[in-house]
Every structure is written in C-alpha cells, then in structure tokens.
Design a protein around this motif. Structure first.
Motif, mmCIF file in Angstrom:
data_model
loop_
_atom_site.group_PDB
_atom_site.id
_atom_site.type_symbol
_atom_site.label_atom_id
_atom_site.label_comp_id
_atom_site.label_asym_id
_atom_site.label_seq_id
_atom_site.Cartn_x
_atom_site.Cartn_y
_atom_site.Cartn_z
ATOM 1 N N SER A 12 0.827 -1.216 0.000
ATOM 2 C CA SER A 12 0.000 0.000 0.000
ATOM 3 C C SER A 12 0.857 1.259 0.000
ATOM 4 N N LYS A 52 -13.325 0.822 4.304
ATOM 5 C CA LYS A 52 -13.527 -0.223 3.299
ATOM 6 C C LYS A 52 -14.941 -0.157 2.745
ATOM 7 N N ALA A 100 -7.553 1.542 2.546
ATOM 8 C CA ALA A 100 -8.268 1.568 3.831
ATOM 9 C C ALA A 100 -7.461 0.885 4.936
ATOM 10 N N PHE A 101 -6.795 -0.218 4.599
ATOM 11 C CA PHE A 101 -6.018 -0.944 5.612
ATOM 12 C C PHE A 101 -4.848 -0.089 6.107
ATOM 13 N N TRP A 121 -10.670 0.816 9.641
ATOM 14 C CA TRP A 121 -10.454 0.013 8.424
ATOM 15 C C TRP A 121 -11.779 -0.458 7.835
#
Length: 349
Positions: A82, A211, A218-219, A207
């Motif tokens: 990410s 999401k 998002a994580f 999260w």
C-alpha cells in the motif's frame, strides 16, 4: 544558604542537560531498547497466561513470539504494498487537491470573494501533506531494521520477568523502594495493555468503515489510526487527515464529510468516553503535560518517543514522587485533582 541552594540548582540543571544530550546522542541504542521493553510489557499477559496453564517457559515464549512475528509480517506485507502504491500516486492525488483549491476559488468569485490559489498552494503543499503520513509509517518501520535484536531482547525480557523483582528485592531491602518499583511496573503494564487493545479496536473500526466507503488504502489508514492512537490528544486528529483527503479527491465532498464525521464520533466515543472509563483516573497527568510530553519525547527519541510519551512520563512522575526533593515535580506533572483538600486556605485577618 540561598547561594548554596542556587548553586545546587544550577548543578542539577547542568546534570539534566548532560544526561539529555547523552540520551539524544545514544538514541540509536536507546530507542530499540525502549521498544523492546514496551513490546515485552504488552506480550507479558499472553506469556503469563500460557505459563499458568502449565506450558513450559520455552514453549510459551515460542507461541507468543511466533504469533507476534506472524501478525507483524502479515501487516508489514499488506502495508508495504500500500505504501509503495500510494507513494507512486502521490502526484495524481496532489494534482486533484490543487484542482479543489481552484474550484473553491471559482466558487468564491461568484460571491465576490477573491481567494488566491497560488498562495494557498504554496502555504498548503498537497504533495508534502500526502508524503508526511507514509513517512510516519516508514519512519516507524526503520526502527525495526534491527528487528532481530529487538525480538531477541523481548525474549530475554520475558524470560527475566519472573526473577526481576526477586533480584531487586535481594539487592535492596528497602520496602519503600520496592513499593515504587511495583507501582511503576503495574501502572505502565496496565496502560500499555489497555491502550494497545483500545488502539486495535480503533484501527479495526476505521479500516472496516473506510472499506465500506470505498476509500483507497483503507487498511493503511486503519494501521495509521492504530499507531497514532498511542499519541495522546492529537494522534487521532492526525490519523483522520489522509483518509479525509483521499476520500475527498476520490469520491467528493459529501463522502469526505461523512468520513470526517466518523472520525469525530470515534474520537469522542473511544477517546473521551470508553478509554477514560476503562483506564480510570490512574494516570493522573495534566492535559498540558500530556501535550508537552508528546513534543519533548518526540524531539528526544523521534516517532517512537511520541508513541511512548505517556508511559515514559508516568515513569518519570512516579520516580519524582519517590523522593521528597523532587516531589514537587511530580505534583506539577499531575492533574492537580485533590490538591484543594491538601492546601490550607489563607485565613482572613
């Protein structure tokens, strides 16, 4: 007499400055040690649980450290991709934010309000804002470059936890000193374990919500919320900024307002209601001291110092309270609750 006390004060201040300079110079060694210490404190309940169930010490260590390393590797793998992907798209996100500045300027001109876009862009550098949050996680990850040393230190700390207090008792028979040492360990352990659990719930909630909202990475923002929740007062505010900005450039103003409102609700619910109720008033730190400790420990030890600012300040407060000469410092660090009863009011003549 006054000169002697003044001389003593300057000697103490000079000693403090020398010690702080030494800590700053040796931060590369001290930071991994402190990180190991507080990781060991967080893992100690699990280690003690397995031991209480009859597991041998070595097997308990293997299980606890194995699960910890597995979770750490899993998070690192998810975050690594990410962070790399987000870093490669920073220019695109920054360009979209700049276009929002232009839209705001055009909207203001319809009402006769002139908004200088160039000055706003120079004042609020979109690219630097985006890069700041990934640098936080990368900075924390750089601490784990000596990961083997950190994990090995955690293992030895857990193995020594049972005999550490016994060694101190044998070395120093002062009951008052033992009382203060037990207080330090109890409060630090309680704070770190509860704070870690609350931060985990906060990060997971963030999260899941992001999401559902369809926000990119998002994580990553959930992990950032987990980490920054250890930073008092402003941590949750800082964690909200990238998620709101990404949602703004991705889904528009309405969705960004929803995300901002969600962070406010989470901050009020967890930070102002649940956390104080679970932790109680045992910390006894002034709000101003909490904020200043964040700045001080961050300057002294970097990002790890910011994350551990509260337990380090609690430790300093308890140590100050143990000595009559420094008890006034513990009072200054405290919240001030209950002092009204101890201070005798002046009688009117």
């Amino acid at each position: 007499m006054q000169k002697a006390r003044l001389g003593y004060f300057f000697i103490v201040m000079a000693s403090v400055i020398i010690v702080l300079a030494g800590i700053k110079f040796a931060a590369a060694i001290i930071v991994p040690f402190l990180l190991s210490l507080f990781i060991a404190i967080i893992l100690s309940p699990s280690y003690n649980f397995f031991k209480s169930k009859g597991f041998p010490e070595i097997l308990s260590i293997v299980i606890v450290i194995g699960v910890f390393l597995f979770l750490l590797a899993l998070i690192a793998k998810l975050i690594g991709g990410s962070v790399h992907d987000f870093s490669s798209h920073i220019d695109a996100y920054a360009a979209k934010l700049t276009s929002y500045y232009q839209s705001i300027s055009a909207f203001g001109e319809n009402f006769g309000v002139e908004i200088p876009v160039s000055e706003i862009s120079s004042l609020i550098n979109s690219k630097q804002i985006m890069r700041f949050f990934t640098s936080l996680i990368e900075g924390l990850g750089s601490v784990f470059t000596n990961g083997f040393v950190v994990i090995l230190t955690v293992v030895f700390m857990l193995l020594e936890s049972k005999n550490f207090i016994l060694k101190i008792k044998y070395a120093d028979h002062d009951a008052e000193a033992m009382k203060h040492i037990n207080t330090i360990f109890t409060q630090i352990k309680s704070y770190m374990v509860i704070k870690a659990l609350i931060s985990l719930v906060t990060g997971f909630t963030v999260w899941v919500f992001l999401k559902v909202m369809g926000t990119d990475y998002a994580f990553l923002w959930g992990v950032l919320a987990f980490l920054l929740n250890f930073i008092p007062n402003i941590g949750s505010i800082i964690a909200a900024v990238p998620a709101v900005l990404i949602t703004l450039v991705q889904s528009g103003l309405v969705s960004a307002l929803f995300v901002a409102a969600f962070y406010v609700v989470v901050n009020i619910l967890i930070g102002s209601i649940i956390e104080p109720k679970v932790m109680g008033k045992g910390l006894g730190l002034s709000t101003l001291v909490v904020f200043l400790s964040l700045i001080f420990w961050g300057w002294l030890l970097g990002i790890v110092g910011m994350l551990l600012s509260i337990p380090l300040t609690i430790m300093a407060k308890i140590i100050f309270a143990a000595n009559e000469d420094t008890k006034w410092l513990a009072v200054l660090l405290g919240s001030g609750e209950g002092l009204e009863k101890e201070v005798t009011p002046l009688k009117r003549k």
